[in-house]
Enzyme design. Sequence first.
Site, mmCIF file in Angstrom:
data_model
loop_
_atom_site.group_PDB
_atom_site.id
_atom_site.type_symbol
_atom_site.label_atom_id
_atom_site.label_comp_id
_atom_site.label_asym_id
_atom_site.label_seq_id
_atom_site.Cartn_x
_atom_site.Cartn_y
_atom_site.Cartn_z
ATOM 1 N N HIS A 91 -8.081 4.421 -6.482
ATOM 2 C CA HIS A 91 -6.882 3.883 -7.135
ATOM 3 C C HIS A 91 -7.253 2.565 -7.820
ATOM 4 O O HIS A 91 -8.065 1.796 -7.298
ATOM 5 C CB HIS A 91 -5.778 3.657 -6.088
ATOM 6 C CG HIS A 91 -4.460 3.338 -6.735
ATOM 7 N ND1 HIS A 91 -4.172 2.083 -7.222
ATOM 8 C CD2 HIS A 91 -3.382 4.111 -7.008
ATOM 9 C CE1 HIS A 91 -2.957 2.117 -7.770
ATOM 10 N NE2 HIS A 91 -2.459 3.331 -7.644
ATOM 11 N N GLU A 161 -4.219 7.946 -14.155
ATOM 12 C CA GLU A 161 -3.283 6.827 -14.073
ATOM 13 C C GLU A 161 -3.740 5.677 -14.982
ATOM 14 O O GLU A 161 -4.565 4.854 -14.568
ATOM 15 C CB GLU A 161 -3.236 6.286 -12.644
ATOM 16 C CG GLU A 161 -2.686 7.252 -11.627
ATOM 17 C CD GLU A 161 -2.064 6.489 -10.467
ATOM 18 O OE1 GLU A 161 -0.855 6.628 -10.269
ATOM 19 O OE2 GLU A 161 -2.777 5.740 -9.798
ATOM 20 N N GLY A 167 3.119 0.368 -12.532
ATOM 21 C CA GLY A 167 4.043 -0.676 -12.101
ATOM 22 C C GLY A 167 5.120 -1.013 -13.125
ATOM 23 O O GLY A 167 6.001 -1.822 -12.872
ATOM 24 N N GLY A 230 4.602 5.667 -7.736
ATOM 25 C CA GLY A 230 4.558 4.424 -6.978
ATOM 26 C C GLY A 230 5.949 3.895 -6.676
ATOM 27 O O GLY A 230 6.639 4.427 -5.787
HETATM 28 P P1 PGA Z 1 3.970 3.178 -10.367
HETATM 29 O O1 PGA Z 1 2.591 3.298 -9.579
HETATM 30 O O2 PGA Z 1 4.660 4.496 -10.290
HETATM 31 O O3 PGA Z 1 4.705 2.072 -9.682
HETATM 32 O O4 PGA Z 1 3.602 2.842 -11.798
HETATM 33 C C1 PGA Z 1 1.804 4.452 -9.646
HETATM 34 C C2 PGA Z 1 0.523 4.247 -8.878
HETATM 35 O O5 PGA Z 1 -0.049 3.146 -8.939
HETATM 36 O O6 PGA Z 1 0.054 5.170 -8.172
#
Ligand code: PGA
Length: 247
Positions: A91, A161, A167, A230
């Site tokens: 990640h 991602e 985020g 997330g």
């Molecule tokens: P997010 O995070 O949905 O808050 O953008 C996704 C992740 O980092 O796995």
Amino acid sequence: MIIIANWKAYVEDRGRAEKLLALSKKLARTSENTLVLAPSAPFLGLLAHNNKSRVAFAAQDVSVTTGGAKTGETTAQMYASLGAAYALIGHSERRALGDTEADVAAKVSHALACSLTPVLCVGEQERDREGRYLSTIREEITSAFAPLTQKERMKVIIAYEPLWAIGKTADSAIRSDDLSEMALYIRKVLAELLPGKNASRVPVLYGGAVEPGSARELAGATSIDGFLVGHASVDERSFAALVKELS
Ligand code: PGA
């Protein structure tokens, strides 16, 4: 579809963790999606204990080491013995804390050795006009796959991602045509690493600003196999809406 809820360090309270599990169990009863929760290590131990529901569990990371005199490490074997079936690996938030390509490759191998399905996270920092971001994705996949046998490669899930979306809110999520293009590119890279039709069997997920609304649009317009969610996964209302939309 596979929906993985990455709780990150958002959930710090036992009561909240238990409430989110109860909601997920309820959602799993009526959804044909595979629901996977990725809580922190202590909460995974608590929630996966005696789990008889359709909800599965993922580690958010595994140690680069195996067992022994390694204070503070949480190994793939520990997660496996607690009932995890998947492990997020590479990640961007772990890479930012120092995980190298070699670490990521070692973690993928440790996960596979303990029968955990590795969810290999890959993504570019930014999209440059020259298309260098494509080489980032290629390198991250090829270096993690390098030590693996063909059979092992087929057990990996890829989670694309892009760091610039993580985020953020849904309006910053990737556009569906850009995601379609990236999914095709990832499949092309996989086809070089896996002979025959095997590459098309590796699930490709998307993560980064996935919220109700954006999820349905992206699922409808692209060939991806699921989402890594997330912040929207730790908000009961958002998570319930998102799972229902994708059912
Ligand atoms: P997010 O995070 O949905 O808050 O953008 C996704 C992740 O980092 O796995």
